[in-house]
Design an enzyme around this catalytic site. Structure first.
Site, PDB file in Angstrom:
ATOM      1  CG  ASP A  15      -3.759   4.589  -1.951  1.00  0.00           C
ATOM      2  OD1 ASP A  15      -3.090   3.587  -1.651  1.00  0.00           O
ATOM      3  OD2 ASP A  15      -4.737   4.979  -1.295  1.00  0.00           O
TER       4      ASP A  15
ATOM      5  CG  ASP B 280      -1.822   1.142   1.337  1.00  0.00           C
ATOM      6  OD1 ASP B 280      -2.048   1.819   0.326  1.00  0.00           O
ATOM      7  OD2 ASP B 280      -2.333   1.396   2.452  1.00  0.00           O
TER       8      ASP B 280
END
Ligand code: NAG
Length: 369
Positions: A302, A120
């Site tokens: 992201d 992430d």
């Protein structure tokens, strides 16, 4: 290139400087008013160009060529392990046909316990389901058990507690342990062992935890924030880079320490704002089909959020080009007929544009399609 050559020359000049030690017999010369201090080499010092050059490359974050790493490792007094250049690649696989999330195998501890983590770039904690996670919070995930790892060390008194943008959360205690991804190893990585996780994580049996690739400033460990896997690996990597190569409904890779030559030519560059800790950049604009509207849009890259979120006006402009599309209160988003043709969506990055094929934009199809 010109700047880095100048820097290397300066480093080599520095390495050639010898120490100045007065010879004991020079006292007589001083008494007589004639001082001659003879320069003698320091016996315990060997001039080492490769090592100095290596440190300069490191200091200026310049990719270190293999020959230089090897020469530095061979230097007198150097610890060869410290100069080993590393790179690695790990396969990342979508957890479902919607590409909702991608999981990558990570080896933790000794012997290795393999967990599938969601990498992430929008956060900076490496946390895992663990032997300390409340039984009611686990539903099919694999857990890290620090008592089964001879290299696990509890960071006594350290805790973590994270909340994500989608409302999910987790918290627990902290160990350090050996962590390897695709052949790149960090020997003392903070591994945050969950004691509790929110229902979103419990319900997702494919994801055993997260590996944050944001900047260290986002890390939630208290009393002292911990560094990400990539940050800890940086000094040992061939190049200070990682690449997220995520594919649609197919395995891709996370690469550490190198850029795969198959996509090196299609790279584009843009400035990143490091604070508060996301890979934050300003898109130059967007386009639907063949149109392009110049319009600065600030966003983050992201990998943990696989949908693109855009200002409402941009979304509206896109669906204006899809015949019959309506924003449905019932479904909480735009719906359109199965037979509708979806145009490509384009957004600007640096001097280039990135195209999301229209085919990728139909997120979920209902029964009749
Ligand atoms: C680079 O990417 C290609 C295509 O995905 C792959 O076949 C190759 O193994 C990759 N190279 C490295 C060094 O990972």
């Amino acid at each position: 290139m010109v700047a880095s050559k100048a820097i290397v020359a300066a480093a080599l000049a520095g390495a050639a400087t010898a120490s100045v030690i007065p010879k004991s017999n020079s006292i007589e010369n001083i008494k007589s008013g004639r001082a001659t201090i003879q320069q003698v080499p320091r016996t315990n010092y060997r001039s080492n160009g490769a090592l100095s050059m290596y440190k300069t490359y490191l200091k200026y974050n310049t990719p270190i060529p293999d020959w230089l790493a090897t020469a530095a490792a061979n230097s007198v007094g150097a610890d060869p392990a410290k100069f080993k250049r590393d790179e690695g690649s790990a396969t990342t696989t979508p957890i479902d046909t919607y590409d909702d999330a991608y999981i990558t195998p990570v080896s933790i501890g000794t012997p290795a316990q393999v967990l599938n983590l969601d990498f992430d770039t929008g956060s900076s904690d490496l946390w895992v389901f663990s032997s300390l996670t409340a039984a009611a919070d686990i539903d099919g995930q694999s857990s890290y058990d620090p008592t089964d790892s001879s290299t696990a060390k509890l960071l006594s008194g350290y805790t973590w507690d994270i909340s994500y943008g989608d409302g999910s959360s987790s918290s627990g205690v902290v160990y350090t342990d050996v962590v390897s991804v695709g052949g790149v190893t960090v020997t003392s990585q903070a591994v945050e062992a969950a004691e509790t996780v929110s229902s979103e994580f419990t319900e997702d049996e494919d994801i055993d935890g997260l590996l944050g690739l944001g900047f260290n400033s986002l890390n939630t460990v208290s009393p002292k924030a911990q560094s990400t896997f990539w940050y800890n690996a940086l000094d040992s990597l061939d190049e200070p880079v990682f690449a997220a190569n995520l594919q649609h409904q197919a395995p891709g890779t996370y690469d550490f320490g190198f850029i795969n030559e198959t996509f090196a030519d299609s790279l584009t560059y843009t400035a990143v704002t490091k604070l508060p800790g996301y890979w934050k950049f300003t898109s130059t604009g967007y386009g639907v089909g063949d149109d392009f509207t110049t319009d600065s849009i600030v966003g983050i890259a992201d990998t943990g959020t696989t949908l693109i979120y855009l200002p409402a006006a941009v979304v509206k402009a896109y669906y204006a080009e899809v015949s019959g599309a309506t924003n449905s209160v019932l479904f909480g988003g735009y719906i359109f007929d199965c037979s509708a043709t979806l145009p490509d969506f384009v957004f600007g990055v640096g001097s280039s544009t990135i195209t999301v094929p229209g085919d990728y934009i139909n997120f979920v199809s209902f029964a009749l399609c």
